[in-house]
Enzyme design. Structure first.
Site, PDB file in Angstrom:
ATOM      1  N   CYS A   1     -17.092   6.251 -11.695  1.00  0.00           N
ATOM      2  CA  CYS A   1     -16.571   6.785 -12.958  1.00  0.00           C
ATOM      3  C   CYS A   1     -16.887   5.830 -14.110  1.00  0.00           C
ATOM      4  O   CYS A   1     -16.544   6.110 -15.244  1.00  0.00           O
ATOM      5  CB  CYS A   1     -15.079   7.073 -12.852  1.00  0.00           C
ATOM      6  SG  CYS A   1     -14.068   5.614 -12.616  1.00  0.00           S
TER       7      CYS A   1
ATOM      8  N   HIS B   1      -1.626  -4.092   5.125  1.00  0.00           N
ATOM      9  CA  HIS B   1      -1.679  -4.303   3.673  1.00  0.00           C
ATOM     10  C   HIS B   1      -3.110  -4.366   3.143  1.00  0.00           C
ATOM     11  O   HIS B   1      -3.365  -4.905   2.060  1.00  0.00           O
ATOM     12  CB  HIS B   1      -0.890  -5.568   3.297  1.00  0.00           C
ATOM     13  CG  HIS B   1       0.556  -5.461   3.679  1.00  0.00           C
ATOM     14  ND1 HIS B   1       1.361  -6.560   3.853  1.00  0.00           N
ATOM     15  CD2 HIS B   1       1.336  -4.386   3.945  1.00  0.00           C
ATOM     16  CE1 HIS B   1       2.581  -6.148   4.211  1.00  0.00           C
ATOM     17  NE2 HIS B   1       2.589  -4.842   4.265  1.00  0.00           N
TER      18      HIS B   1
HETATM   19  C1  BV8 Z   1       6.419   0.358   0.042  1.00  0.00           C
HETATM   20  C2  BV8 Z   1      -0.850  -7.532   0.160  1.00  0.00           C
HETATM   21  C3  BV8 Z   1       7.037   2.599  -0.551  1.00  0.00           C
HETATM   22  C4  BV8 Z   1      -1.137  -8.069  -1.194  1.00  0.00           C
HETATM   23  C5  BV8 Z   1       1.577  -7.590   0.509  1.00  0.00           C
HETATM   24  C6  BV8 Z   1      13.273  -1.773   2.269  1.00  0.00           C
HETATM   25  C7  BV8 Z   1      14.162  -2.740   1.949  1.00  0.00           C
HETATM   26  C8  BV8 Z   1      13.890  -3.590   0.863  1.00  0.00           C
HETATM   27  C9  BV8 Z   1      12.722  -3.476   0.101  1.00  0.00           C
HETATM   28  C10 BV8 Z   1      11.851  -2.511   0.434  1.00  0.00           C
HETATM   29  C11 BV8 Z   1      12.130  -1.649   1.490  1.00  0.00           C
HETATM   30  N1  BV8 Z   1      11.095  -0.806   1.583  1.00  0.00           N
HETATM   31  C12 BV8 Z   1      10.180  -1.089   0.605  1.00  0.00           C
HETATM   32  C13 BV8 Z   1      10.632  -2.126  -0.104  1.00  0.00           C
HETATM   33  C14 BV8 Z   1       9.938  -2.730  -1.203  1.00  0.00           C
HETATM   34  C15 BV8 Z   1       8.892  -3.791  -0.756  1.00  0.00           C
HETATM   35  C16 BV8 Z   1       9.521  -4.924  -0.004  1.00  0.00           C
HETATM   36  O1  BV8 Z   1       9.517  -4.991   1.199  1.00  0.00           O
HETATM   37  N2  BV8 Z   1      10.024  -5.880  -0.792  1.00  0.00           N
HETATM   38  C17 BV8 Z   1      10.585  -7.098  -0.168  1.00  0.00           C
HETATM   39  C18 BV8 Z   1      10.124  -8.273  -0.978  1.00  0.00           C
HETATM   40  C19 BV8 Z   1      12.057  -7.014  -0.061  1.00  0.00           C
HETATM   41  N3  BV8 Z   1       7.872  -3.162   0.070  1.00  0.00           N
HETATM   42  C20 BV8 Z   1       6.837  -2.580  -0.579  1.00  0.00           C
HETATM   43  O2  BV8 Z   1       6.737  -2.511  -1.782  1.00  0.00           O
HETATM   44  C21 BV8 Z   1       5.785  -1.935   0.301  1.00  0.00           C
HETATM   45  N4  BV8 Z   1       5.521  -0.593  -0.175  1.00  0.00           N
HETATM   46  O3  BV8 Z   1       7.427   0.185   0.690  1.00  0.00           O
HETATM   47  O4  BV8 Z   1       6.080   1.549  -0.584  1.00  0.00           O
HETATM   48  C22 BV8 Z   1       8.124   2.213  -1.368  1.00  0.00           C
HETATM   49  C23 BV8 Z   1       7.863   1.633  -2.591  1.00  0.00           C
HETATM   50  C24 BV8 Z   1       8.954   1.268  -3.336  1.00  0.00           C
HETATM   51  C25 BV8 Z   1      10.271   1.411  -2.875  1.00  0.00           C
HETATM   52  C26 BV8 Z   1      10.469   2.003  -1.626  1.00  0.00           C
HETATM   53  C27 BV8 Z   1       9.393   2.399  -0.853  1.00  0.00           C
HETATM   54  C28 BV8 Z   1       4.439  -2.698   0.190  1.00  0.00           C
HETATM   55  C29 BV8 Z   1       4.601  -4.083   0.705  1.00  0.00           C
HETATM   56  C30 BV8 Z   1       3.214  -4.760   0.792  1.00  0.00           C
HETATM   57  C31 BV8 Z   1       3.001  -5.747  -0.325  1.00  0.00           C
HETATM   58  N5  BV8 Z   1       1.729  -6.451  -0.137  1.00  0.00           N
HETATM   59  N6  BV8 Z   1       0.352  -8.165   0.709  1.00  0.00           N
HETATM   60  C32 BV8 Z   1      -1.434  -9.556  -1.180  1.00  0.00           C
HETATM   61  O5  BV8 Z   1      -1.463 -10.156  -0.083  1.00  0.00           O
HETATM   62  O6  BV8 Z   1      -1.662 -10.075  -2.273  1.00  0.00           O
HETATM   63  S1  BV8 Z   1       2.985  -8.358   1.149  1.00  0.00           S
HETATM   64  C33 BV8 Z   1       2.511  -9.999   1.517  1.00  0.00           C
HETATM   65  O7  BV8 Z   1       3.719 -10.742   1.508  1.00  0.00           O
HETATM   66  C34 BV8 Z   1       1.933 -10.217   2.882  1.00  0.00           C
HETATM   67  O8  BV8 Z   1       1.036  -9.222   3.266  1.00  0.00           O
HETATM   68  C35 BV8 Z   1       3.189 -10.260   3.756  1.00  0.00           C
HETATM   69  O9  BV8 Z   1       3.620  -8.954   4.062  1.00  0.00           O
HETATM   70  C36 BV8 Z   1       4.208 -10.888   2.831  1.00  0.00           C
HETATM   71  C37 BV8 Z   1       4.355 -12.348   3.134  1.00  0.00           C
HETATM   72  O10 BV8 Z   1       5.101 -12.437   4.310  1.00  0.00           O
HETATM   73  P1  BV8 Z   1       4.537 -13.297   5.562  1.00  0.00           P
HETATM   74  O11 BV8 Z   1       3.151 -12.865   5.884  1.00  0.00           O
HETATM   75  O12 BV8 Z   1       5.557 -13.236   6.588  1.00  0.00           O
HETATM   76  O13 BV8 Z   1       4.382 -14.772   4.950  1.00  0.00           O
HETATM   77  P2  BV8 Z   1       5.544 -15.785   4.526  1.00  0.00           P
HETATM   78  O14 BV8 Z   1       4.870 -16.864   3.777  1.00  0.00           O
HETATM   79  O15 BV8 Z   1       6.677 -15.050   3.898  1.00  0.00           O
HETATM   80  O16 BV8 Z   1       6.089 -16.368   5.917  1.00  0.00           O
HETATM   81  C38 BV8 Z   1       5.226 -17.137   6.716  1.00  0.00           C
HETATM   82  C39 BV8 Z   1       5.984 -17.381   8.013  1.00  0.00           C
HETATM   83  O17 BV8 Z   1       5.113 -18.074   8.888  1.00  0.00           O
HETATM   84  C40 BV8 Z   1       7.232 -18.248   7.847  1.00  0.00           C
HETATM   85  O18 BV8 Z   1       8.260 -17.690   8.645  1.00  0.00           O
HETATM   86  C41 BV8 Z   1       6.794 -19.613   8.384  1.00  0.00           C
HETATM   87  O19 BV8 Z   1       7.865 -20.294   8.998  1.00  0.00           O
HETATM   88  C42 BV8 Z   1       5.758 -19.214   9.410  1.00  0.00           C
HETATM   89  N7  BV8 Z   1       4.693 -20.205   9.640  1.00  0.00           N
HETATM   90  C43 BV8 Z   1       4.106 -21.028   8.723  1.00  0.00           C
HETATM   91  N8  BV8 Z   1       3.114 -21.746   9.320  1.00  0.00           N
HETATM   92  C44 BV8 Z   1       3.078 -21.346  10.625  1.00  0.00           C
HETATM   93  C45 BV8 Z   1       4.086 -20.348  10.832  1.00  0.00           C
HETATM   94  N9  BV8 Z   1       4.308 -19.763  12.021  1.00  0.00           N
HETATM   95  C46 BV8 Z   1       3.508 -20.175  13.073  1.00  0.00           C
HETATM   96  N10 BV8 Z   1       2.507 -21.094  12.935  1.00  0.00           N
HETATM   97  C47 BV8 Z   1       2.274 -21.712  11.755  1.00  0.00           C
HETATM   98  N11 BV8 Z   1       1.313 -22.639  11.663  1.00  0.00           N
HETATM   99 ZN    ZN Z   2     -13.821   5.265 -10.319  1.00  0.00          ZN
END
Ligand code: BV8
Ligand code: ZN
Length: 307
Positions: free
Chosen positions: A193, A129
């Site tokens: 730009c 990402h």
């Molecule tokens: C795309 C950068 C083409 C920006 C981020 C298929 C099915 C459904 C939906 C989709 C699909 N394909 C595409 C989609 C759409 C979408 C998507 O997935 N939506 C989700 C919400 C359903 N995907 C996209 O849009 C992607 N692009 O597919 O383009 C396309 C487009 C449209 C339609 C079709 C195709 C782009 C996705 C990237 C977005 N950018 N980040 C920024 O950071 O600001 S995503 C961002 O959120 C992070 O990078 C990361 O990916 C996500 C957060 O998740 P986690 O990192 O897992 O964090 P979270 O807090 O959720 O969980 C933390 C975990 O850690 C927990 O389980 C917790 O228990 C655990 N934990 C906590 N502390 C600890 C621990 N574990 C161990 N030790 C600890 N101490």
């Molecule tokens: Zn530019």
């Protein structure tokens, strides 16, 4: 539902070490939980809300078009936090695994640059990402691959302030405190730009990931069966990142290993024979789990990151 016997096998460190020592092709899929011990909020945890805005809503092209000042404050704050944070033993453990296992590839969803600062070999690291420290033009191909200016410009200075009174929330984070209006003219513009705004070099929801990187990952997965997939600190809710563990699985050969602070009953139920689940803090668990291959994690010797 995994029986207690199989639950014991699923979380047996000796059995895991046995499999690890036989594993040459290893894939890791990492999320925000990996950086939690470095003091960075996760999306599902405290970091989920930023000034009563859902972080996921701010990480979209639409939000940037609607209010680039607000979105830039959000990213400037996360840049500041990530710059003041340090890689933790989990980052160093993965970096050392890469040096000890040429067949190891780490896919990370984290944009905090902590893998890089932990000296993770760049050819064994895919930042799915992007990075908070890459800047790009919203329109032309201008890019600054590594920029750690903090603040990035005077208008974003509130994001780089340390908290005057730790007993109170940082004014910037307090939704009750109005934000000074930031005019577009005060935000960083493209030096090429001139007219267009700069934006953070991260992948926003609805945006495609880097094609070359996706092809490289596909090729790596296709090349040979994968022995082990480490799924570390991620809620596996965002695609395509969330699909790689099962994508890399070869039935009867691949162990999918979940390392997470919280492993739900459902997660345990989804595990297959030969998989593993270790519940706890990744920065404590990974050094122990990987010790037979990486030895003691030294950590802390952070290398100066060149631009
Ligand atoms: C795309 C950068 C083409 C920006 C981020 C298929 C099915 C459904 C939906 C989709 C699909 N394909 C595409 C989609 C759409 C979408 C998507 O997935 N939506 C989700 C919400 C359903 N995907 C996209 O849009 C992607 N692009 O597919 O383009 C396309 C487009 C449209 C339609 C079709 C195709 C782009 C996705 C990237 C977005 N950018 N980040 C920024 O950071 O600001 S995503 C961002 O959120 C992070 O990078 C990361 O990916 C996500 C957060 O998740 P986690 O990192 O897992 O964090 P979270 O807090 O959720 O969980 C933390 C975990 O850690 C927990 O389980 C917790 O228990 C655990 N934990 C906590 N502390 C600890 C621990 N574990 C161990 N030790 C600890 N101490
Ligand atoms: Zn530019």
């Amino acid at each position: 539902m995994a029986s207690s016997a199989s639950r014991a096998a699923l979380s047996s460190i000796p059995l895991f070490h046995e499999k690890l020592l036989k594993s040459n092709r290893i894939l890791a899929v990492c999320g925000a939980g990996l950086s939690a011990a470095s003091g960075l909020p996760t999306f599902r945890g405290a970091g989920g809300l930023w000034r009563n805005h859902n972080a996921v809503d701010l990480a979209t092209p639409e939000a940037f078009d609607a209010d680039p000042g607000l979105v830039w404050l959000f990213y400037a704050y996360r840049r500041h936090m990530a710059l003041t944070a340090k890689p933790n033993p989990a980052h160093y453990a993965l970096a050392e695994l890469a040096r000890k296992r040429p067949g190891f590839k780490c896919l990370s969803q984290n944009v905090d640059n902590l893998h890089v600062r932990a000296n993770h070999p760049s050819d064994q690291l895919s930042l799915l990402h992007g990075s908070l420290f890459t800047l790009k033009c919203t329109t032309c191909s201008w890019k600054d691959l590594y920029n750690i200016a903090d603040p990035l410009c005077p208008a974003l200075a509130p994001a780089a302030e340390s908290n005057p009174d730790p007993t109170k929330p940082l004014p910037l984070l307090d939704p009750a405190q109005p934000l000074a209006e930031i005019k577009e003219s005060e935000l960083p513009h493209c030096p090429d730009c001139k007219t267009e705004l700069q934006r953070p070099g991260v992948v926003w929801f609805g945006e495609m990931l880097d094609e070359d990187m996706l092809d490289d990952i596909e090729e790596w997965i296709e090349k040979e069966p994968v022995d082990m997939v480490l799924v570390v600190g991620t809620s596996s809710a965002v695609y395509p990142a969330a699909g790689y563990a099962e994508r890399a699985r070869t039935k009867g050969r691949t162990s999918v290993v979940t390392v997470n602070l919280e492993i739900t009953e459902e997660d345990w139920g989804r595990m297959r024979k030969g998989d593993f689940g270790f519940e706890g803090d990744a920065s404590l668990l990974l050094p122990e789990l990987l010790r037979p291959v990486i030895g003691e994690v030294k950590g802390e010797e952070e290398e100066e990151v060149e631009g």
